[in-house]
Design a protein around this motif. Structure first.
Motif, PDB file in Angstrom:
ATOM      1  N   SER A 208       0.830  -1.201   0.000  1.00 26.16           N
ATOM      2  CA  SER A 208       0.000   0.000   0.000  1.00 26.16           C
ATOM      3  C   SER A 208       0.865   1.252   0.000  1.00 26.16           C
ATOM      4  O   SER A 208       0.546   2.253  -0.665  1.00 26.16           O
ATOM      5  N   LEU A 209       1.957   1.233   0.758  1.00 28.31           N
ATOM      6  CA  LEU A 209       2.879   2.357   0.784  1.00 28.31           C
ATOM      7  C   LEU A 209       3.422   2.631  -0.618  1.00 28.31           C
ATOM      8  O   LEU A 209       3.418   3.781  -1.087  1.00 28.31           O
ATOM      9  N   MET A 210       3.878   1.588  -1.286  1.00 25.84           N
ATOM     10  CA  MET A 210       4.489   1.760  -2.600  1.00 25.84           C
ATOM     11  C   MET A 210       3.461   2.219  -3.625  1.00 25.84           C
ATOM     12  O   MET A 210       3.753   3.070  -4.473  1.00 25.84           O
ATOM     13  N   GLU A 211       2.250   1.700  -3.536  1.00 28.24           N
ATOM     14  CA  GLU A 211       1.215   2.127  -4.470  1.00 28.24           C
ATOM     15  C   GLU A 211       0.862   3.599  -4.243  1.00 28.24           C
ATOM     16  O   GLU A 211       0.737   4.372  -5.199  1.00 28.24           O
ATOM     17  N   ALA A 212       0.711   3.979  -2.972  1.00 32.99           N
ATOM     18  CA  ALA A 212       0.334   5.353  -2.660  1.00 32.99           C
ATOM     19  C   ALA A 212       1.408   6.353  -3.080  1.00 32.99           C
ATOM     20  O   ALA A 212       1.099   7.476  -3.488  1.00 32.99           O
ATOM     21  N   GLU A 213       2.668   5.928  -3.008  1.00 37.80           N
ATOM     22  CA  GLU A 213       3.775   6.850  -3.276  1.00 37.80           C
ATOM     23  C   GLU A 213       4.416   6.655  -4.641  1.00 37.80           C
ATOM     24  O   GLU A 213       5.416   7.301  -4.963  1.00 37.80           O
ATOM     25  N   GLY A 214       3.863   5.760  -5.446  1.00 43.83           N
ATOM     26  CA  GLY A 214       4.369   5.582  -6.801  1.00 43.83           C
ATOM     27  C   GLY A 214       5.728   4.926  -6.878  1.00 43.83           C
ATOM     28  O   GLY A 214       6.501   5.169  -7.821  1.00 43.83           O
ATOM     29  N   LEU A 215       6.043   4.077  -5.903  1.00 42.26           N
ATOM     30  CA  LEU A 215       7.304   3.339  -5.920  1.00 42.26           C
ATOM     31  C   LEU A 215       7.113   1.997  -6.611  1.00 42.26           C
ATOM     32  O   LEU A 215       6.083   1.335  -6.442  1.00 42.26           O
ATOM     33  N   THR A 216       8.101   1.576  -7.372  1.00 39.36           N
ATOM     34  CA  THR A 216       8.033   0.315  -8.107  1.00 39.36           C
ATOM     35  C   THR A 216       9.292  -0.493  -7.830  1.00 39.36           C
ATOM     36  O   THR A 216      10.408   0.053  -7.866  1.00 39.36           O
ATOM     37  N   GLY A 217       9.118  -1.779  -7.562  1.00 38.73           N
ATOM     38  CA  GLY A 217      10.270  -2.642  -7.345  1.00 38.73           C
ATOM     39  C   GLY A 217      11.157  -2.703  -8.576  1.00 38.73           C
ATOM     40  O   GLY A 217      10.687  -2.627  -9.711  1.00 38.73           O
ATOM     41  N   SER A 218      12.463  -2.809  -8.320  1.00 40.06           N
ATOM     42  CA  SER A 218      13.434  -2.854  -9.421  1.00 40.06           C
ATOM     43  C   SER A 218      14.703  -3.516  -8.914  1.00 40.06           C
ATOM     44  O   SER A 218      14.763  -3.972  -7.765  1.00 40.06           O
ATOM     45  N   ALA A 219      15.723  -3.541  -9.768  1.00 42.20           N
ATOM     46  CA  ALA A 219      16.994  -4.114  -9.351  1.00 42.20           C
ATOM     47  C   ALA A 219      17.579  -3.377  -8.154  1.00 42.20           C
ATOM     48  O   ALA A 219      18.270  -3.980  -7.321  1.00 42.20           O
ATOM     49  N   ASP A 220      17.275  -2.092  -8.039  1.00 45.11           N
ATOM     50  CA  ASP A 220      17.819  -1.296  -6.940  1.00 45.11           C
ATOM     51  C   ASP A 220      16.767  -0.882  -5.932  1.00 45.11           C
ATOM     52  O   ASP A 220      16.993   0.004  -5.113  1.00 45.11           O
ATOM     53  N   LEU A 221      15.598  -1.529  -5.963  1.00 43.90           N
ATOM     54  CA  LEU A 221      14.568  -1.316  -4.949  1.00 43.90           C
ATOM     55  C   LEU A 221      13.901  -2.658  -4.665  1.00 43.90           C
ATOM     56  O   LEU A 221      13.010  -3.092  -5.393  1.00 43.90           O
ATOM     57  N   GLY A 222      14.393  -3.338  -3.632  1.00 41.00           N
ATOM     58  CA  GLY A 222      13.872  -4.645  -3.252  1.00 41.00           C
ATOM     59  C   GLY A 222      12.787  -4.529  -2.204  1.00 41.00           C
ATOM     60  O   GLY A 222      12.679  -3.507  -1.510  1.00 41.00           O
ATOM     61  N   VAL A 223      11.965  -5.571  -2.069  1.00 39.40           N
ATOM     62  CA  VAL A 223      10.850  -5.591  -1.119  1.00 39.40           C
ATOM     63  C   VAL A 223      10.843  -6.928  -0.386  1.00 39.40           C
ATOM     64  O   VAL A 223      10.931  -7.986  -1.014  1.00 39.40           O
ATOM     65  N   MET A 224      10.724  -6.884   0.951  1.00 45.92           N
ATOM     66  CA  MET A 224      10.663  -8.102   1.754  1.00 45.92           C
ATOM     67  C   MET A 224       9.746  -7.905   2.952  1.00 45.92           C
ATOM     68  O   MET A 224       9.616  -6.789   3.462  1.00 45.92           O
ATOM     69  N   ALA A 225       9.162  -9.017   3.419  1.00 47.68           N
ATOM     70  CA  ALA A 225       8.402  -9.035   4.675  1.00 47.68           C
ATOM     71  C   ALA A 225       8.916 -10.198   5.505  1.00 47.68           C
ATOM     72  O   ALA A 225       9.075 -11.323   5.003  1.00 47.68           O
ATOM     73  N   ILE A 226       9.205  -9.954   6.765  1.00 48.23           N
ATOM     74  CA  ILE A 226       9.834 -10.951   7.628  1.00 48.23           C
ATOM     75  C   ILE A 226       8.988 -12.217   7.730  1.00 48.23           C
ATOM     76  O   ILE A 226       9.514 -13.344   7.683  1.00 48.23           O
ATOM     77  N   GLN A 227       7.682 -12.068   7.848  1.00 53.02           N
ATOM     78  CA  GLN A 227       6.805 -13.240   7.984  1.00 53.02           C
ATOM     79  C   GLN A 227       6.798 -14.094   6.719  1.00 53.02           C
ATOM     80  O   GLN A 227       6.670 -15.318   6.794  1.00 53.02           O
ATOM     81  N   ASP A 228       6.993 -13.451   5.564  1.00 55.11           N
ATOM     82  CA  ASP A 228       7.020 -14.203   4.303  1.00 55.11           C
ATOM     83  C   ASP A 228       8.338 -14.924   4.091  1.00 55.11           C
ATOM     84  O   ASP A 228       8.404 -15.893   3.313  1.00 55.11           O
ATOM     85  N   GLU A 229       9.387 -14.454   4.767  1.00 51.98           N
ATOM     86  CA  GLU A 229      10.713 -15.037   4.556  1.00 51.98           C
ATOM     87  C   GLU A 229      11.050 -16.122   5.566  1.00 51.98           C
ATOM     88  O   GLU A 229      12.137 -16.700   5.522  1.00 51.98           O
ATOM     89  N   GLY A 230      10.139 -16.391   6.501  1.00 51.56           N
ATOM     90  CA  GLY A 230      10.375 -17.469   7.453  1.00 51.56           C
ATOM     91  C   GLY A 230      10.982 -17.031   8.764  1.00 51.56           C
ATOM     92  O   GLY A 230      11.499 -17.862   9.526  1.00 51.56           O
ATOM     93  N   GLY A 231      10.947 -15.710   9.061  1.00 48.49           N
ATOM     94  CA  GLY A 231      11.446 -15.240  10.342  1.00 48.49           C
ATOM     95  C   GLY A 231      12.657 -14.346  10.214  1.00 48.49           C
ATOM     96  O   GLY A 231      13.141 -14.045   9.119  1.00 48.49           O
ATOM     97  N   ALA A 232      13.169 -13.922  11.379  1.00 49.88           N
ATOM     98  CA  ALA A 232      14.218 -12.912  11.413  1.00 49.88           C
ATOM     99  C   ALA A 232      15.521 -13.395  10.783  1.00 49.88           C
ATOM    100  O   ALA A 232      16.118 -12.694   9.956  1.00 49.88           O
ATOM    101  N   ALA A 233      15.988 -14.573  11.187  1.00 49.15           N
ATOM    102  CA  ALA A 233      17.297 -15.041  10.723  1.00 49.15           C
ATOM    103  C   ALA A 233      17.339 -15.192   9.208  1.00 49.15           C
ATOM    104  O   ALA A 233      18.290 -14.743   8.545  1.00 49.15           O
TER     105      ALA A 233
END
Length: 503
Positions: A208-233
């Motif tokens: 929602s943040l990226m959509e509202a602010e017009g940000l798009t993922g790219s080679a130099d803009l990555g996106v991650m969520a801790i819960q989707d990656e299996g935890g902190a480590a």
């Protein structure tokens, strides 16, 4: 009246400033006898002022007497209050004067794809919520460890963390402001590559943040969520890998000569004292005039700290720009009223110990940072700054929150004047610290970049000091390390403005 001991700043002033501590009974000449001990930087009365009579400094009203004041009296919180704020406006305000552009100057900066120019070259981890803050810090530190000295054109890896992002409304002014701030850091010209990091279940969803602010993922803009990656480590490992993919591209960038018109400087003052409006702030104002004269941009902020001096800005603005500034002043008056506060709660305890008594006095000194150029635009907090010249951004007076808004708006360098002493940093923007007095510069040499006390101690002119500040700004924009950068400061000072209820 001026002497080695006191300085009268304007012929109409009712008070002078003590250049040194004054002792009861001292004869300062012209019939002025010190009636009570006056600390250095504080005010001494030059004229009698009756109860409720206006008191002037800088040729402007700084308050009204709460007790009768006699010549030689120490003038401070015991006999001076804010008085009737409606009586403050000065009729002698003149329109701003555009500085004459001298020979074009350049600095060595990083030209970005959007045409903006950075003064530093960082990688960043931008968090959507406080819950991802520690993981972001671990990612940043691990990547810095791996980089070592192998990529000299990368200044470091900064974790953009904060204390919000959940327990708040999913829509509205507070969320809009937070997203605007975070996106400003993500697309900042001092940043070459970004990892957006969330927890996964927060109110401020990264999508929602990226959509509202017009940000798009790219080679130099990555996106991650801790819960989707299996935890902190696992997120730390994946995050490190993702940032390392950006390293070679960021490290290949080089500084090139860029015009001063590409420079965006945020103006701050913190831990102000009685000398701020006499030395560092007006000297910085001279440097601002030089920047503006070259087509550059300077951002004045801290709305509660221009309160009572706003007429000095509206007098050099178009009717439309002046109206926008007064709208923000009116918002603050309503805001403090609904929260049971007062704009005269500022100055702080440290400001008062340094000689500042009312918000009017503090504001008049603070506005001196703005130099003499016309005010060209007014922005809300963290709005992208696109205008050139002197502009104003509405922010709180609290320095970390104010500078965060300026940097989110595009400031690539911060100039920070201080009289009591500040250890402020501002990653990813370098922060220059300007001491208002030489005693502070001597006492905190590891934190101060420029000693502005030389105006009083050595008779250095404000124009000469302003020119020196200008040259230091260009050197810093070209890569010269500031005191706070040498100490590694600048991450904990990232503090977005938090509005509304925490739920």
């Amino acid at each position: 009246m001026s002497s080695p001991s006191i300085l009268r700043l304007h012929p109409d002033d009712d008070v002078a400033v003590a250049v040194r501590a004054l002792t009861t009974g001292e004869d300062l000449g012209e019939g002025l006898i010190v009636g009570a001990d006056v600390p250095a930087g504080h005010k001494i009365a030059l004229k009698p002022v009756p109860v409720d009579g206006q008191v002037r400094k800088y040729g402007q009203v700084i308050g009204a007497a709460t007790a009768a004041i006699a010549p030689g009296d120490w003038v401070h919180v015991h006999n001076l209050g804010i008085g009737d704020i409606s009586a403050r406006a000065d009729t002698g305000v003149v329109a701003g004067v555009s500085a004459t552009s001298a020979e074009p100057r350049t600095f060595d900066g990083y030209l970005r794809a959007d045409g903006r120019v950075g003064t530093r070259n960082y990688l960043a981890v931008v968090t959507s919520v406080n819950c991802s803050a520690m993981v972001a810090r671990r990612i940043a530190r691990e990547v810095e460890t791996r980089l070592g000295d192998s990529h000299p054109h990368i200044d470091g890896v900064v974790a953009i963390t904060h204390g919000s992002g959940c327990g708040m409304a999913s829509e509205g002014e507070a969320m809009d402001m937070l997203r605007r701030t975070l996106s400003g850091y993500a697309r900042h010209p001092n940043v070459a590559g970004v990892l957006m990091l969330g927890l996964g279940c927060e109110t401020n969803q990264i999508s929602s943040l990226m959509e509202a602010e017009g940000l798009t993922g790219s080679a130099d803009l990555g996106v991650m969520a801790i819960q989707d990656e299996g935890g902190a480590a696992s997120t730390i490992q994946r995050g490190v890998d993702r940032l390392m993919e950006m390293v070679d591209r960021a490290g290949a960038l080089e500084r090139t000569p860029q015009p001063v018109s590409k420079l965006v400087v945020g103006l701050q003052c913190g831990g102000s004292d009685g000398y701020s409006g006499m030395t560092a702030n007006p000297a910085l104002g001279r440097a601002v005039d030089l920047i503006v004269g070259q087509g550059g941009t300077a951002i004045l902020s801290e709305t509660p700290e221009i309160y009572g001096a706003e007429h000095l800005l509206t007098g050099r603005a178009s009717p439309e720009v002046a109206a926008k500034l007064m709208d923000r002043i009116a918002w603050w008056e309503r805001h403090v009223e609904t929260t049971g506060g007062s704009l005269d709660n500022n100055p702080s305890a440290g400001n008062k110990a340094g000689g500042l008594t009312t918000i009017l006095e503090k504001s008049l000194g603070a506005v001196a940072k703005a130099g003499s150029a016309p005010l060209s635009a007014v922005y809300e907090y963290a709005d992208p700054v696109t205008a050139h010249g002197l502009v104003f951004m509405d922010t709180p007076g609290y320095d970390p929150v104010s500078a965060t808004g300026q940097i989110a708006g595009g400031a690539t360098l911060i100039c920070f004047t201080t009289g009591r002493g500040s250890v402020f940093g501002a990653k990813p923007a370098p922060s220059l610290k300007l001491a208002t007095n030489s005693a502070l510069a001597r006492r905190m040499p590891d934190d101060i970049d420029i000693d502005c006390g030389r105006v009083l101690d050595e008779g250095m002119s404000l124009d000469a000091l302003g020119a020196e500040i200008f040259e230091t700004i260009l050197a810093t924009a070209s890569g010269k390390v500031t005191a706070s950068e040498a100490l590694g400061f600048g991450e904990d000072e990232i503090q977005p403005w938090r509005l509304g209820a925490t739920m």
